[in-house]
Motif scaffolding. Structure first.
Motif, short mmCIF file in Angstrom:
data_model
loop_
_atom_site.label_atom_id
_atom_site.label_comp_id
_atom_site.label_asym_id
_atom_site.label_seq_id
_atom_site.Cartn_x
_atom_site.Cartn_y
_atom_site.Cartn_z
N SER A 17 0.82 -1.22 0.00
CA SER A 17 0.00 0.00 0.00
C SER A 17 0.85 1.26 0.00
O SER A 17 0.59 2.19 -0.77
CB SER A 17 -0.91 0.01 1.23
N LYS A 21 1.24 3.74 -3.24
CA LYS A 21 0.77 5.13 -3.15
C LYS A 21 1.84 6.09 -3.66
O LYS A 21 1.54 7.03 -4.39
CB LYS A 21 0.38 5.47 -1.70
N LEU A 86 -6.50 4.06 -4.53
CA LEU A 86 -5.27 4.65 -3.99
C LEU A 86 -4.89 5.92 -4.74
O LEU A 86 -4.40 6.87 -4.14
CB LEU A 86 -4.11 3.66 -4.10
N GLU A 90 -6.67 8.88 -0.02
CA GLU A 90 -5.55 8.74 0.91
C GLU A 90 -5.39 7.28 1.30
O GLU A 90 -6.37 6.58 1.57
CB GLU A 90 -5.82 9.57 2.17
N ALA A 91 -4.14 6.82 1.34
CA ALA A 91 -3.86 5.43 1.71
C ALA A 91 -4.45 5.10 3.08
O ALA A 91 -4.97 4.01 3.29
CB ALA A 91 -2.36 5.17 1.70
#
Length: 137
Positions: A17, A21, A86, A90-91
């Motif tokens: 993740s 991002k 993503l 926002e992650a």
């Protein structure tokens, strides 16, 4: 032993993740997913040949082929949605929603695989759901 592999999966998923991002900035999400998929494909086949598992290909049943192909389609759809989310969000908000898959999996395992759904499972699902909402809103 399964616990350590599951924990490794969680750590690598978290890294995925964060790295995604950063890497997706200025890149079309579908292209980013395709690039990631090529890397996963090379790694997976590398492990197959490293462990000599390719010898087992002919022994895979039609049912297993069907369900593995459907699982691959679901994985691809998941990754495409995940990378687009993503890219747009926002992650710290996308990832908790993505992890609602835990709750969905437990419910589906109960409905389709007839696995046991206990009071502990129900409370855990509820806490994950509430926790996700707290993180996102």
């Amino acid at each position: 032993m399964w616990f350590w592999f599951a924990l490794g999966s969680a750590v690598f998923a978290a890294l995925t993740s964060i790295l995604a991002k950063v890497g997706i900035e200025g890149v079309n999400s579908n292209l980013a997913t395709a690039l990631r998929t090529v890397v996963v494909l090379v790694m997976a086949w590398g492990m197959v040949f490293l462990t000599s598992a390719q010898k087992e290909l002919s022994g895979i049943s039609q049912k297993s082929w069907l369900f593995l192909i459907m699982s691959g389609i679901a994985t691809g759809a998941s990754w495409l949605c995940y990378y687009k989310a993503l890219q747009l969000g926002e992650a710290s908000k996308v990832v908790p929603i993505d992890k609602l898959s835990v709750v969905i999996t437990l419910v589906m395992a109960f409905l389709f695989l007839h696995e046991q759904f206990t009071a502990k499972s129900a409370i855990g699902c509820l806490l994950i759901g509430v926790g996700t909402l707290l993180m996102v809103w």
